[in-house]
Design a protein around this motif. Structure first.
Motif, PDB file in Angstrom:
ATOM      1  N   PHE A 191       0.832  -1.207   0.000  1.00 31.06           N
ATOM      2  CA  PHE A 191       0.000   0.000   0.000  1.00 31.06           C
ATOM      3  C   PHE A 191       0.868   1.258   0.000  1.00 31.06           C
ATOM      4  CE2 PHE A 191      -3.937  -2.081   2.183  1.00 31.06           C
ATOM      5  CZ  PHE A 191      -4.109  -2.856   1.060  1.00 31.06           C
ATOM      6  N   ILE A 192       1.944   1.211   0.819  1.00 28.82           N
ATOM      7  CA  ILE A 192       2.827   2.376   0.870  1.00 28.82           C
ATOM      8  C   ILE A 192       3.478   2.590  -0.497  1.00 28.82           C
ATOM      9  CG2 ILE A 192       4.911   3.324   1.929  1.00 28.82           C
ATOM     10  CD1 ILE A 192       4.160   1.948   4.504  1.00 28.82           C
ATOM     11  N   GLY A 193       3.845   1.476  -1.147  1.00 20.96           N
ATOM     12  CA  GLY A 193       4.420   1.587  -2.487  1.00 20.96           C
ATOM     13  C   GLY A 193       3.459   2.259  -3.452  1.00 20.96           C
ATOM     14  N   LEU A 194       2.180   1.863  -3.399  1.00 25.00           N
ATOM     15  CA  LEU A 194       1.178   2.478  -4.266  1.00 25.00           C
ATOM     16  C   LEU A 194       1.046   3.965  -3.961  1.00 25.00           C
ATOM     17  CD1 LEU A 194      -1.515  -0.329  -4.155  1.00 25.00           C
ATOM     18  CD2 LEU A 194      -0.413   0.534  -6.218  1.00 25.00           C
ATOM     19  N   TYR A 195       1.064   4.286  -2.664  1.00 27.00           N
ATOM     20  CA  TYR A 195       0.930   5.687  -2.252  1.00 27.00           C
ATOM     21  C   TYR A 195       2.087   6.526  -2.782  1.00 27.00           C
ATOM     22  CZ  TYR A 195       1.313   9.662   0.977  1.00 27.00           C
ATOM     23  OH  TYR A 195       1.444  10.908   1.518  1.00 27.00           O
ATOM     24  N   VAL A 196       3.308   5.995  -2.596  1.00 22.02           N
ATOM     25  CA  VAL A 196       4.476   6.766  -3.007  1.00 22.02           C
ATOM     26  C   VAL A 196       4.505   6.934  -4.520  1.00 22.02           C
ATOM     27  CG1 VAL A 196       6.992   6.740  -3.090  1.00 22.02           C
ATOM     28  CG2 VAL A 196       5.840   6.129  -0.979  1.00 22.02           C
ATOM     29  N   ALA A 197       4.025   5.892  -5.251  1.00 19.29           N
ATOM     30  CA  ALA A 197       4.097   5.956  -6.711  1.00 19.29           C
ATOM     31  C   ALA A 197       3.047   6.887  -7.289  1.00 19.29           C
ATOM     32  CB  ALA A 197       3.935   4.550  -7.289  1.00 19.29           C
ATOM     33  N   ALA A 198       1.933   7.068  -6.582  1.00 11.70           N
ATOM     34  CA  ALA A 198       0.851   7.872  -7.148  1.00 11.70           C
ATOM     35  C   ALA A 198       1.193   9.351  -7.059  1.00 11.70           C
ATOM     36  CB  ALA A 198      -0.448   7.591  -6.394  1.00 11.70           C
ATOM     37  N   GLU A 199       0.782  10.096  -8.071  1.00  9.66           N
ATOM     38  CA  GLU A 199       1.031  11.541  -8.094  1.00  9.66           C
ATOM     39  C   GLU A 199      -0.286  12.244  -8.337  1.00  9.66           C
ATOM     40  OE1 GLU A 199       3.153  13.912  -6.878  1.00  9.66           O
ATOM     41  OE2 GLU A 199       4.522  12.239  -7.174  1.00  9.66           O
ATOM     42  N   PRO A 200      -0.847  13.000  -7.437  1.00 12.70           N
ATOM     43  CA  PRO A 200      -0.373  13.251  -6.074  1.00 12.70           C
ATOM     44  C   PRO A 200      -0.525  12.018  -5.188  1.00 12.70           C
ATOM     45  CG  PRO A 200      -2.570  14.159  -6.349  1.00 12.70           C
ATOM     46  CD  PRO A 200      -2.154  13.624  -7.689  1.00 12.70           C
ATOM     47  N   HIS A 201       0.303  11.934  -4.125  1.00  7.80           N
ATOM     48  CA  HIS A 201       0.246  10.798  -3.219  1.00  7.80           C
ATOM     49  C   HIS A 201      -1.143  10.646  -2.617  1.00  7.80           C
ATOM     50  CE1 HIS A 201       4.388  10.714  -3.844  1.00  7.80           C
ATOM     51  NE2 HIS A 201       4.845  11.252  -2.731  1.00  7.80           N
TER      52      HIS A 201
ATOM     53  N   ALA B 135      15.011  13.084   6.424  1.00  6.41           N
ATOM     54  CA  ALA B 135      15.036  14.519   6.746  1.00  6.41           C
ATOM     55  C   ALA B 135      15.353  15.331   5.493  1.00  6.41           C
ATOM     56  CB  ALA B 135      16.076  14.786   7.827  1.00  6.41           C
ATOM     57  N   GLY B 136      14.517  16.298   5.194  1.00  3.55           N
ATOM     58  CA  GLY B 136      14.753  17.153   4.047  1.00  3.55           C
ATOM     59  C   GLY B 136      14.373  16.522   2.716  1.00  3.55           C
ATOM     60  N   ARG B 137      14.032  15.229   2.708  1.00  3.82           N
ATOM     61  CA  ARG B 137      13.695  14.557   1.453  1.00  3.82           C
ATOM     62  C   ARG B 137      12.193  14.395   1.271  1.00  3.82           C
ATOM     63  NH1 ARG B 137      17.127  10.479  -0.404  1.00  3.82           N
ATOM     64  NH2 ARG B 137      19.312  11.051  -0.254  1.00  3.82           N
ATOM     65  N   SER B 138      11.486  14.253   2.397  1.00  2.00           N
ATOM     66  CA  SER B 138      10.051  14.009   2.321  1.00  2.00           C
ATOM     67  C   SER B 138       9.333  14.960   3.267  1.00  2.00           C
ATOM     68  CB  SER B 138       9.754  12.558   2.713  1.00  2.00           C
ATOM     69  OG  SER B 138       8.372  12.416   2.966  1.00  2.00           O
ATOM     70  N   GLY B 139       8.249  15.515   2.791  1.00  4.69           N
ATOM     71  CA  GLY B 139       7.467  16.425   3.622  1.00  4.69           C
ATOM     72  C   GLY B 139       6.864  15.735   4.825  1.00  4.69           C
TER      73      GLY B 139
ATOM     74  N   THR C 101       6.331   5.431   5.310  1.00  7.04           N
ATOM     75  CA  THR C 101       6.024   6.113   4.058  1.00  7.04           C
ATOM     76  C   THR C 101       7.047   7.211   3.782  1.00  7.04           C
ATOM     77  OG1 THR C 101       3.706   5.708   4.525  1.00  7.04           O
ATOM     78  CG2 THR C 101       4.191   7.273   2.788  1.00  7.04           C
ATOM     79  N   ALA C 102       7.404   7.966   4.839  1.00  2.67           N
ATOM     80  CA  ALA C 102       8.386   9.032   4.665  1.00  2.67           C
ATOM     81  C   ALA C 102       9.713   8.454   4.185  1.00  2.67           C
ATOM     82  CB  ALA C 102       8.575   9.786   5.979  1.00  2.67           C
ATOM     83  N   ALA C 103      10.119   7.309   4.781  1.00  2.00           N
ATOM     84  CA  ALA C 103      11.394   6.711   4.391  1.00  2.00           C
ATOM     85  C   ALA C 103      11.371   6.303   2.926  1.00  2.00           C
ATOM     86  CB  ALA C 103      11.698   5.509   5.272  1.00  2.00           C
ATOM     87  N   TRP C 104      10.278   5.649   2.514  1.00  2.00           N
ATOM     88  CA  TRP C 104      10.178   5.210   1.112  1.00  2.00           C
ATOM     89  C   TRP C 104      10.158   6.427   0.197  1.00  2.00           C
ATOM     90  CZ3 TRP C 104       7.055   0.304  -0.418  1.00  2.00           C
ATOM     91  CH2 TRP C 104       7.252   0.030  -1.782  1.00  2.00           C
TER      92      TRP C 104
ATOM     93  N   GLY D 263      11.463   9.195   0.767  1.00  2.00           N
ATOM     94  CA  GLY D 263      12.783   9.812   0.772  1.00  2.00           C
ATOM     95  C   GLY D 263      13.833   8.962   0.068  1.00  2.00           C
ATOM     96  N   GLY D 264      13.440   7.854  -0.535  1.00  2.00           N
ATOM     97  CA  GLY D 264      14.383   7.068  -1.308  1.00  2.00           C
ATOM     98  C   GLY D 264      14.907   5.835  -0.592  1.00  2.00           C
ATOM     99  N   TYR D 265      14.361   5.539   0.602  1.00  2.00           N
ATOM    100  CA  TYR D 265      14.826   4.347   1.321  1.00  2.00           C
ATOM    101  C   TYR D 265      13.698   3.326   1.420  1.00  2.00           C
ATOM    102  CZ  TYR D 265      19.031   6.882   2.591  1.00  2.00           C
ATOM    103  OH  TYR D 265      20.212   7.574   2.541  1.00  2.00           O
ATOM    104  N   GLY D 266      13.348   2.727   0.292  1.00  2.00           N
ATOM    105  CA  GLY D 266      12.290   1.724   0.271  1.00  2.00           C
ATOM    106  C   GLY D 266      12.603   0.553   1.184  1.00  2.00           C
ATOM    107  N   TRP D 267      13.892   0.166   1.234  1.00  2.00           N
ATOM    108  CA  TRP D 267      14.258  -1.000   2.066  1.00  2.00           C
ATOM    109  C   TRP D 267      14.046  -0.725   3.540  1.00  2.00           C
ATOM    110  CZ3 TRP D 267      18.085  -0.012   5.587  1.00  2.00           C
ATOM    111  CH2 TRP D 267      18.953   1.046   5.313  1.00  2.00           C
TER     112      TRP D 267
END
Lengths: 498, 477
Positions: free
Chosen positions: A179-189, B315-319, B393-396, B398-402
């Motif tokens: 779900f988080i992956g879908l959220y991050v991929a969608a624009e707007p989230h 920090a600084g990557r995701s709102g 969600t913020a981590a993902w 911000g580029g850290y999916g893992w």
């Protein structure tokens, strides 16, 4: 508060009152439970009566209130042709359980509270139109069922409950990751289901799309359960109380397959097509493995549990086939999805009935071992008759809902991929195992624990018979159900293919 | 710039109120007879309520800095102040049952308030020297609080805490020295300007030194060794406080530091991600076979610090990074207090198995424990769920999916040991087991605190939406 919110929160509120007030006596607790479940069925009936097809990707009785606007998640609910039949089936199964439990003496007030909680949670999941809301109900169903198994189960209940919790919780976390992956991929989230379906956010990115689909699929496959994620199911069923098994198999398993049609397929159509063969193969394996392992069981409840793996496998098979590459087969795809939906309803009704009947055995003589009985039809003729009806319904005899479902599943799937015909073997094996079970338990000389076996009591009859009656009704007059399902099914089929 | 050069002491009103409250309790306590020490408790509670009220009203003002830019008054500081004050207030609730009319009662309250002031200063510090002051003010009373429990285990816990604190304090000051040498000053605004041009290795060494001190305060890997010992060895009041409140200031300080020095540079974010992962895994795996509920909770808080470090990596990557950290801190504080308060309400039950049958004897307490433990797992709709969801969600984002995957895996890992605790709670009681005390008496206070904290944990989860808007605000620089 609109109809759907009322349907979801009324049982939750009553559950809270029941749990918080020890002054409510056992008898009152049981009857409040029955009355509440009956009221829920009436409410769902009102929704069904007022339901008009909302059109492709629309929702009827829609309602939306911001919840966590920071991540674009809202309390968003609504019904369409995919959710309404499951809503109705859920209400029916829970009412049957409430009636069945009318004589239970083990902490009836708390038990009623727990089941009303589970009912609200299950209904909430089927109307959720937001991924986080869906997840909230998904997770709470696990917590509720854990307490049902641990608190009212028998045998090695604590261990089975722990295994159930850990296993399905793993699934839920994989799901959340997806779900988080879908959220991050969608624009707007966003976490909103209709918005994500419209956006299909991972279209064209094969790698991320595949990974997100894998996370979602693992989550749903554990809950469904399909091979190889099914190992939590047999112990959970064996040690759960009868009504717990009925709810677990009848309602909770559908949360997995419902997730396929509500989330995985419409939001990740690309990835679904890319992995369709894998899903079809998993479906076929589940069908055959479930059937053959069920054939080898001597424990009646384990046997029914494994037939669930088989029956849910048909659904996975059909939905996988919808993603296969085939030209000009829109009709076949739509038929396959419709069949899968009917199977969800049908399996819910029939398996709940069978588990309740198995519970009668445990009640009377404390064992599910089929070898311990013989000629049971003589002392318990009504029991034998109902069990036979349930068995025939489950093996897909024409005239029952299972036949309508499996016929459509195979008609659609074989048109899309002829190889899926191998799964027909599953139907044959299921027929064999049910006939053998009937023969071992009910025919021949009266022996073992059969002498003195009391026949069905009224409350048992009145909980099981309506479930099988509904299966028969759908089998004979399927139009009222198919008319609700078909538009949504064909919309979904178009979405996956276009 | 003009405004930030002024002193503006009124901006530090919450800190001042708590500090004065602490002084009043300390001095007044020595004149109070032992049976009248509840007066000191009332004074302490009023100071905390006053600080929370002042902090809430300050949240409505735009972000600004005080004392020549050395102390930031923004959403992050405001949230940390409120959470610190409320959590300390809840700790007073636990204390009311445990140490009422004991010889060191008012001293304990004074130390709690001093430490709380230090935690608030840590959260707002935007200058390395103020950070040191906050660190010392938050740490030194803590050693005293841990040691006040007395007994051999209390002495051992205090000694471990003190040694670890002294070591990490030295590392902190060493780091500050290095950064001062590189930047020519200690203000965060200056660091942000000058450090990108300084040699990377030296900056890294300096930042790691400062992080060491803050990780000790937070109780995160690799400076976590004192946490399980202290939670087990000291009293319920001290254990609740030291596993909850210092983390609030320390993690906001970590976020502020990382956000300041990592502009356009992701090595430090990666370090934060690694620290988060290490803390999560180590804390969770170490909690597995613990038999003492407080020790188990101690390890669980180490894991929770890992979860709390996750948004720092974004920090600084995701709102979402800062608001999710602040929300998680608030959620964690009430949930963790609820769990510790239950152990304080049953002080003689020091084994998981002793909780068998609690639901029949004390259903309310069992329910509070259930909410606390499910909350710590991250079950919706409890507050920590929203925290875990938004931080992952913020981590993902911000580029850290893992890292999001690590969060999920660790939630699963943690489920097992929380289940080890609450499975017996709902099991049928054994014959001849240690009975449960009747509700009421001295343990009524911790029990009530557990209930209040558990309800807050649920309410915070359900009201996440409206609260979230209040958490979205930039850091003041």
């Amino acid at each position: 508060m609109s109809m759907l919110s009322l349907i979801v929160f009324l049982p939750l509120a009553v559950a809270a009152v029941l749990a918080a007030m020890p002054a409510i006596g056992p008898t009152a607790g049981r009857w409040i439970w029955v009355a509440m479940s009956a009221a829920e069925l009436v409410l769902v009936g009102v929704v069904w009566a007022g339901y008009e097809d909302p059109g492709p990707s629309g929702l009827a009785f829609e309602e939306q209130v911001p919840w966590i606007p920071g991540v674009n998640s809202s309390y968003h609910v609504g019904v369409d042709g995919l959710s309404l039949p499951l809503l109705a089936m859920t209400a029916v199964v829970f009412l049957a359980c409430a009636v069945y439990a009318l004589r239970d003496s083990d902490r009836p007030r708390v038990q009623a509270a727990l089941f009303l909680f589970l009912q609200g949670v299950s209904l909430g999941l089927f109307v959720a139109a937001d991924l986080i809301l869906f997840f909230v109900f998904f997770d709470l169903s696990i917590v509720g069922m854990y307490f049902v198994i641990a608190g009212w189960g028998h045998g090695n209940a604590a261990r089975s409950a722990l295994k159930f919790f850990l296993y399905t919780f793993l699934g839920s976390l994989a799901l959340l990751l997806g779900f988080i992956g879908l959220y991050v991929a969608a624009e707007p989230h966003t976490f909103d289901i209709p918005e994500l379906v419209a956006a299909a956010p991972l279209e064209g990115s094969a790698l991320t799309g595949g990974l997100v689909l894998a996370a979602v699929l693992v989550g749903l496959a554990v809950k469904t359960p399909t091979v190889p994620f099914h190992t939590w199911l047999p112990p959970a069923h064996t040690d759960a109380p009868a009504i717990g098994s009925a709810v677990l198999a009848g309602v909770l398993l559908k949360m997995g397959t419902y997730g396929f049609v509500r989330i995985a397929m419409p939001m990740l159509p690309d990835a679904w097509r890319a992995w369709a063969w894998v899903i079809v193969v998993i479906g076929i394996i589940s069908v055959l493995y479930g059937a053959f392992v069920a054939l080898a069981q001597t424990d009646l409840k384990r046997m029914i549990a494994y037939t669930s793996v088989n029956h849910m496998g048909y659904i996975v098979l059909a939905l996988g086939a919808v993603g296969l590459l085939a030209d000009d087969a829109a009709q076949a795809r739509s038929v396959a999805v419709t069949g899968a939906m009917v199977q969800m309803v049908s399996h819910g009704l029939i398996t709940a009935a069978l588990f309740l009947l198995a519970g009668v055995m445990q009640d009377r003589s404390g064992t599910y071992d089929m070898g311990s009985y013989g000629g049971l039809a003589a002392p318990a003729s009504r029991y034998a008759a109902l069990f036979a009806v349930g068995a025939f319904a489950s093996l897909g005899l024409p005239g029952f809902s299972g036949f309508i479902a499996e016929f459509q599943i195979f008609a659609g799937s074989i048109a899309l991929a002829p190889v899926t015909a191998v799964a027909l073997l599953g139907i044959l094996v299921t027929a064999a195992l049910f006939l053998r079970a009937l023969q071992r338990v009910f025919t021949g000389p009266v022996e073992g624990r059969s002498p003195g076996f009391t026949d069905l009591r009224p409350r048992e009859l009145w909980s099981v018979a309506p479930l099988l009656g509904l299966s028969l009704l759908i089998g004979v007059l399927p139009r009222f159900l198919l008319e609700v399902i078909e538009p949504a099914a064909s919309a979904l089929a178009t979405l996956v293919r276009s | 710039m003009e405004a930030s050069m002024r002193m503006l002491p009124a901006l530090l009103l919450p800190e001042i109120i708590v500090f004065i409250g602490a002084l009043a309790v300390l001095l007044g306590g020595s004149f109070l007879p032992r049976r009248r020490q509840w007066i000191a408790r009332i004074v302490a509670a009023l100071a905390l309520l006053g600080a929370a009220a002042a902090a809430i009203s300050a949240m409505f003002a735009p972000a600004q800095t005080a004392f020549s830019g050395t102390f930031a008054v923004d959403t992050a500081t405001g949230t940390a102040r409120i959470v610190t004050a409320v959590a300390t207030l809840l700790v007073l609730g636990v204390a009311s049952g445990e140490i009422a009319a004991s010889p060191r009662e008012s001293d304990t309250y004074a130390l709690l308030l001093f430490a709380a002031t230090g935690v608030m200063v840590l959260a707002g510090a935007s200058d390395l020297l103020v950070l040191i002051a906050g660190f010392l003010l938050a740490s030194i009373p803590l050693y005293g609080i841990v040691g006040l429990a007395g007994g051999r285990s209390g002495a051992e816990a205090a000694m471990k805490t003190y040694l670890m604190g002294a070591l990490s304090g030295i590392l902190l000051m060493l780091g500050v020295t290095v950064l001062y040498a590189l930047a020519g000053g200690t203000g965060y605004a200056l660091l942000r300007e000058t450090l990108p041009d300084a040699p990377g290795a030296a900056v890294g060494a300096g930042v790691l030194g400062v992080l060491a001190g803050l990780l000790f305060k937070a109780g995160g890997v690799p400076f976590h060794f004192w946490v399980p010992d202290a939670s087990q060895g000291t009293g319920g009041t001290a254990a609740t406080f030291l596993t909850t409140v210092p983390k609030v200031g320390a993690l906001v300080a970590v976020y502020r530091l990382v956000d300041t020095v990592s502009t356009g540079e992701d090595t430090l974010l990666f370090v934060a991600a690694i620290l988060a992962t290490a803390s999560m895994f180590l804390g969770n795996l170490a909690a597995y076979w613990q038999n003492d509920p407080r020790r188990l909770l101690g390890w669980s808080t180490v894991a929770q610090v890992g979860f709390l470090l996750v948004p720092v990596a974004a920090a600084g990557r995701s709102g979402l990074a800062l608001p999710s950290l602040l929300f998680y801190l608030a959620a964690y504080a009430v949930t963790n207090v609820a769990a510790f308060a239950v152990t304080a309400a049953l002080p003689r039950h020091r084994e998981l198995a002793a909780y068998r049958g609690l639901v029949r004897a004390r259903p309310g307490l069992a329910l509070a424990l259930l909410v606390a433990l499910l909350g710590l797992v991250g079950t919706p709709p409890l507050a920590v769920f929203v925290g875990k969801l938004t931080t992952a969600t913020a981590a993902w984002d911000g580029g850290y999916g893992w890292l999001a995957l690590a969060v999920m895996l660790n939630s699963l890992l943690s489920l097992f040991y929380y289940l080890r605790w609450f499975a017996p709670v709902f099991a049928r009681p054994h014959q001849g087991a240690l009975g449960f005390p009747q509700a009421g008496g001295a343990a009524a206070w911790p029990a009530a605190t557990a209930g209040v904290a558990a309800v807050s944990s649920l309410a915070l989860g359900l009201l996440a939406g409206p609260l979230w808007a209040a958490l979205e605000g930039p850091l003041a620089m």
